[in-house]
Motif scaffolding. Structure first.
Motif, short mmCIF file in Angstrom:
data_model
loop_
_atom_site.label_atom_id
_atom_site.label_comp_id
_atom_site.label_asym_id
_atom_site.label_seq_id
_atom_site.Cartn_x
_atom_site.Cartn_y
_atom_site.Cartn_z
N GLY A 27 0.81 -1.21 0.00
CA GLY A 27 0.00 0.00 0.00
C GLY A 27 0.85 1.26 0.00
N ALA A 28 1.95 1.24 0.75
CA ALA A 28 2.84 2.40 0.78
C ALA A 28 3.47 2.64 -0.59
N SER A 29 3.83 1.56 -1.28
CA SER A 29 4.44 1.71 -2.61
C SER A 29 3.43 2.31 -3.60
N MET A 30 2.17 1.94 -3.48
CA MET A 30 1.14 2.55 -4.31
C MET A 30 1.06 4.05 -4.06
N ALA A 31 1.13 4.45 -2.79
CA ALA A 31 1.06 5.87 -2.45
C ALA A 31 2.24 6.64 -3.02
N LEU A 32 3.42 6.05 -3.00
CA LEU A 32 4.60 6.72 -3.56
C LEU A 32 4.40 7.00 -5.04
N LEU A 33 3.86 6.03 -5.77
CA LEU A 33 3.65 6.23 -7.20
C LEU A 33 2.55 7.25 -7.47
N ARG A 111 10.04 13.66 -8.07
CA ARG A 111 8.96 12.77 -8.52
C ARG A 111 9.52 11.50 -9.14
N VAL A 112 10.63 11.62 -9.88
CA VAL A 112 11.27 10.43 -10.44
C VAL A 112 11.80 9.53 -9.33
N VAL A 116 10.68 5.60 -8.77
CA VAL A 116 11.63 4.49 -8.69
C VAL A 116 11.54 3.80 -7.34
N ALA A 117 11.46 4.60 -6.27
CA ALA A 117 11.35 4.04 -4.92
C ALA A 117 10.07 3.23 -4.78
N GLY A 118 8.97 3.73 -5.33
CA GLY A 118 7.71 3.00 -5.26
C GLY A 118 7.77 1.67 -5.98
N LEU A 182 7.46 1.82 -16.66
CA LEU A 182 8.60 1.36 -15.87
C LEU A 182 8.19 0.20 -14.97
N TYR A 183 7.07 0.36 -14.30
CA TYR A 183 6.60 -0.69 -13.40
C TYR A 183 6.32 -1.97 -14.17
N ALA A 184 5.62 -1.87 -15.29
CA ALA A 184 5.26 -3.06 -16.06
C ALA A 184 6.49 -3.83 -16.54
#
Length: 215
Positions: A27-33, A111-112, A116-118, A182-184
């Motif tokens: 969930g945190a990674s979703m928020a980062l993106l 933002r980049v 990347v962190a997300g 990038l994610y895909a």
């Protein structure tokens, strides 16, 4: 029940801690993106589009869509586990909680970094909750169920599902961008690298398409 050596079989306490930590981090990674505003995960394009139309929070839509996808398991004869039900609830609650405290950011460079962190955090989180083998997430179960029922490849089925949800989400107003691409491209290899470090559950049977019954 304890094993012959006096330990809980398959290290259940660690598996539970790892499961819920992985789901919260997901969930945190979703928020980062989301805060990166460069595009979100494929399913989140759909979640964002629906959230804008319905006026719901991203987490609420994530929970609702997860529950609806879980209903599709019935005709596919997939069996949910503790991890499946937890996935539906915990990720949605976590993304809303993190979005409340994570401010919007300015500047492309930052933002980049968030994008990347997300993506990296999502790979770790995915490996953590998959590695305990307490049940797949509803969207993963939909994919594996369709693979078994249709005989298609994992790559073809997953790509077809994600292209469909991205296209629908984009039409509804979800954010599609460079971070989505990038994610895909990166998430599969990243999870493959991370997964061996988090596997603590019982051995998993290989995924094979279901063969038709002999005439």
């Amino acid at each position: 029940m304890l094993g012959h050596d006096g330990r809980v079989p398959q290290r259940l306490p660690r598996r539970l801690v790892q499961l819920y930590a992985g789901l919260v981090l997901y969930g945190a990674s979703m928020a980062l993106l989301v805060r990166a505003e460069l595009g979100v995960m494929p399913w989140d394009v759909l979640h964002q589009g629906l959230a804008g139309i319905l006026g719901w929070s991203l987490g609420t839509v994530t929970i609702a869509v997860g529950a609806l996808v879980l209903l599709l398991w019935v005709p596919l004869r997939e069996r949910p586990g503790l991890g499946t039900v937890s996935n539906v609830l915990v990720i949605g609650l976590a993304v809303d909680a993190v979005l409340r405290v994570l401010p919007e950011v300015d500047g492309l460079a930052l933002r980049v970094v968030l994008a990347v962190a997300g993506t990296l955090l999502n790979a770790v989180a995915t490996a953590a909750y998959i590695g305990v083998r307490l049940g797949p997430g509803p969207r993963d179960g939909l994919m594996t169920g369709l693979v078994r029922r249709t005989g298609g490849s994992v790559r073809l089925v997953r790509t077809s599902i994600e292209v469909a949800v991205v296209a629908l989400g984009w039409v509804l107003g979800g954010t599609f961008g460079a971070a989505t691409v990038l994610y895909a491209l990166a998430i599969g290899p990243l999870v493959q690298i991370a997964l061996p470090r988090f596997e603590v559950g019982p051995a998993r049977a290989p995924l094979r398409p279901r063969r038709p019954a002999p005439a």
